[in-house]
Design a protein around this motif. Sequence first.
Motif, PDB file in Angstrom:
ATOM      1  N   LEU A 108      -9.661 -11.423  -6.762  1.00 43.16           N
ATOM      2  CA  LEU A 108      -8.199 -11.276  -6.754  1.00 43.16           C
ATOM      3  C   LEU A 108      -7.477 -12.611  -6.761  1.00 43.16           C
ATOM      4  O   LEU A 108      -7.907 -13.566  -6.106  1.00 43.16           O
ATOM      5  N   THR A 109      -6.386 -12.649  -7.514  1.00 45.55           N
ATOM      6  CA  THR A 109      -5.420 -13.741  -7.372  1.00 45.55           C
ATOM      7  C   THR A 109      -4.081 -13.074  -7.045  1.00 45.55           C
ATOM      8  O   THR A 109      -3.973 -11.842  -7.078  1.00 45.55           O
ATOM      9  N   GLU A 110      -3.064 -13.875  -6.794  1.00 43.62           N
ATOM     10  CA  GLU A 110      -1.756 -13.311  -6.479  1.00 43.62           C
ATOM     11  C   GLU A 110      -1.185 -12.532  -7.660  1.00 43.62           C
ATOM     12  O   GLU A 110      -0.264 -11.722  -7.490  1.00 43.62           O
ATOM     13  N   ASP A 111      -1.709 -12.766  -8.859  1.00 42.02           N
ATOM     14  CA  ASP A 111      -1.196 -12.053 -10.031  1.00 42.02           C
ATOM     15  C   ASP A 111      -1.887 -10.701 -10.250  1.00 42.02           C
ATOM     16  O   ASP A 111      -1.508  -9.951 -11.150  1.00 42.02           O
ATOM     17  N   SER A 112      -2.898 -10.406  -9.458  1.00 40.67           N
ATOM     18  CA  SER A 112      -3.568  -9.101  -9.587  1.00 40.67           C
ATOM     19  C   SER A 112      -2.586  -7.997  -9.196  1.00 40.67           C
ATOM     20  O   SER A 112      -1.730  -8.205  -8.330  1.00 40.67           O
ATOM     21  N   PRO A 113      -2.703  -6.821  -9.829  1.00 40.73           N
ATOM     22  CA  PRO A 113      -1.742  -5.758  -9.528  1.00 40.73           C
ATOM     23  C   PRO A 113      -1.859  -5.237  -8.094  1.00 40.73           C
ATOM     24  O   PRO A 113      -2.956  -5.141  -7.548  1.00 40.73           O
ATOM     25  N   THR A 114      -0.696  -4.923  -7.508  1.00 37.56           N
ATOM     26  CA  THR A 114      -0.692  -4.316  -6.175  1.00 37.56           C
ATOM     27  C   THR A 114      -0.533  -2.804  -6.325  1.00 37.56           C
ATOM     28  O   THR A 114      -0.187  -2.305  -7.403  1.00 37.56           O
ATOM     29  N   LEU A 115      -0.768  -2.101  -5.246  1.00 36.35           N
ATOM     30  CA  LEU A 115      -0.686  -0.638  -5.267  1.00 36.35           C
ATOM     31  C   LEU A 115       0.762  -0.212  -5.499  1.00 36.35           C
ATOM     32  O   LEU A 115       1.690  -0.867  -5.007  1.00 36.35           O
ATOM     33  N   PRO A 116       0.952   0.872  -6.231  1.00 34.90           N
ATOM     34  CA  PRO A 116       2.320   1.319  -6.484  1.00 34.90           C
ATOM     35  C   PRO A 116       2.913   1.983  -5.238  1.00 34.90           C
ATOM     36  O   PRO A 116       2.337   2.931  -4.713  1.00 34.90           O
ATOM     37  N   CYS A 117       4.023   1.443  -4.763  1.00 30.01           N
ATOM     38  CA  CYS A 117       4.674   2.047  -3.598  1.00 30.01           C
ATOM     39  C   CYS A 117       6.128   1.604  -3.587  1.00 30.01           C
ATOM     40  O   CYS A 117       6.420   0.423  -3.825  1.00 30.01           O
ATOM     41  N   SER A 118       7.024   2.525  -3.300  1.00 34.24           N
ATOM     42  CA  SER A 118       8.450   2.171  -3.338  1.00 34.24           C
ATOM     43  C   SER A 118       8.891   1.608  -1.991  1.00 34.24           C
ATOM     44  O   SER A 118       8.265   1.839  -0.955  1.00 34.24           O
ATOM     45  N   ALA A 119      10.013   0.904  -2.023  1.00 32.01           N
ATOM     46  CA  ALA A 119      10.569   0.280  -0.822  1.00 32.01           C
ATOM     47  C   ALA A 119      11.123   1.309   0.152  1.00 32.01           C
ATOM     48  O   ALA A 119      11.430   0.969   1.291  1.00 32.01           O
ATOM     49  N   THR A 120      11.240   2.551  -0.298  1.00 29.33           N
ATOM     50  CA  THR A 120      11.818   3.565   0.590  1.00 29.33           C
ATOM     51  C   THR A 120      10.758   4.567   1.078  1.00 29.33           C
ATOM     52  O   THR A 120      11.094   5.568   1.702  1.00 29.33           O
ATOM     53  N   ALA A 121       9.497   4.274   0.811  1.00 30.34           N
ATOM     54  CA  ALA A 121       8.435   5.211   1.218  1.00 30.34           C
ATOM     55  C   ALA A 121       8.378   5.338   2.737  1.00 30.34           C
ATOM     56  O   ALA A 121       8.677   4.392   3.468  1.00 30.34           O
ATOM     57  N   GLY A 122       7.971   6.522   3.197  1.00 33.86           N
ATOM     58  CA  GLY A 122       7.849   6.789   4.632  1.00 33.86           C
ATOM     59  C   GLY A 122       6.488   6.361   5.165  1.00 33.86           C
ATOM     60  O   GLY A 122       5.755   5.632   4.491  1.00 33.86           O
ATOM     61  N   PRO A 123       6.143   6.835   6.373  1.00 39.67           N
ATOM     62  CA  PRO A 123       4.875   6.429   6.989  1.00 39.67           C
ATOM     63  C   PRO A 123       3.664   6.880   6.177  1.00 39.67           C
ATOM     64  O   PRO A 123       3.694   7.934   5.558  1.00 39.67           O
TER      65      PRO A 123
END
Length: 339
Positions: A108-123
């Motif tokens: 991994l580098t910082e450019d590797s994709p992160t998991l899809p998750c919105s800023a408003t997701a709950g617990p």
Amino acid sequence: MVLGGSWFLGRTVAETAVQGGWHVTVFRRGRPESGAAPDGVEVVHGHYGDPMAMRRLTERGPFDLVVDNLAYTPRETLAAAQVLEPVAARYVVVSSVSAYEGWPTQPLTEDSPTLPCSATAGPEPGYNGDPAPTTYGFGKAGCEVAVLETFGRERAVIARPGVILGPGEYVGRTAWWLNRMRRGGNVVAPQPADRAIQPVDVRDVASFVLSAPPGTFNVTGDGSDTFADFIHACREAAPAPDGTEVHWVHPRILLAHHVKQWTGLPLWRTHAGAWAVDSSRARAAGLTTRPIVETVRDTAAWLADGGHLVASDRASELGITPEEEAAILAGHRRVLRAR
Ligand SMILES: NC(=O)c1ccc[n+]([C@@H]2O[C@H](COP(=O)([O-])OP(=O)(O)OC[C@H]3O[C@@H](n4cnc5c(N)ncnc54)[C@H](OP(=O)(O)O)[C@@H]3O)[C@@H](O)[C@H]2O)c1
């Protein structure tokens, strides 16, 4: 402002900041079992998920820096960041390498994709796979989005530590190995002994987050330590009695005996990406990391000085029993004899 600052990383950030001459405020609920905030800080009690408590916090500002150790639930982090934005020059969100889609299977580098998750997701957003992704990782990814959206690239620091060890490590990974070495006898360790590992010392993470420029950074060891360095450091620091013998056992035998990766033999993981996280960007921005022998030695000193582990489900998952170890060793010896 250290959000969460009495336990492990949060506490070390607060302590390091005080030593560095900062005026530090720690925000926490005040649970006795979470330990004491370090000397020299102001403590404000409140719940991260409580908008009123976060609003009261702004009266303590303005802040040169907020270090957020409580970012697990994106919508809480979004609310906290939005409330603090007018009074905070810079906001560090303590994320994790678990936020990557490819962890722990790919480099991994910082450019590797992160998991899809919105800023408003709950617990506990997303789902748990085997070995990944995890709801923890999805949550971290969503919290990153929340802080980036609120503070922008010019004022947000996204810190993605790998596994953190060192004094105060309440999970008990190092403590398990120290205890095992103290018991002596025949000790099972995972092959290959020369596998590079990248735990990062809590004090090095703390120093980095206090000085990091805006940006996204993997915060891990540089890979110059091996599993054997870790095991030998534990052996020395325990110290193990004379006659203790370490047996490096093939992963196939460990897996055949149902040893759980990560927890059964703490820190053992076969996945190719587990220790292949590139931290060169953080190093260029000032991260320095100490050798694991120092981390282990100081953890042993902390424990000897009365440092205690937090009783948690995670701690009870750690380790293998003496009976399991004996069975693994018998299997290991059978394979050696058959060669
Ligand atoms: N340990 C690792 O290997 C590792 C690796 C990668 C990333 N991280 C990340 O590092 C960060 C720091 O974790 P840490 O485990 O070292 O914890 P920490 O920040 O040292 O301790 C947790 C603190 O948060 C407070 N707290 C907990 N829930 C709260 C809430 N809802 N509202 C207000 N305060 C709250 C606790 O005190 P009270 O109980 O009194 O509130 C305690 O002071 C986390 O974000 C974690 O995901 C850890």
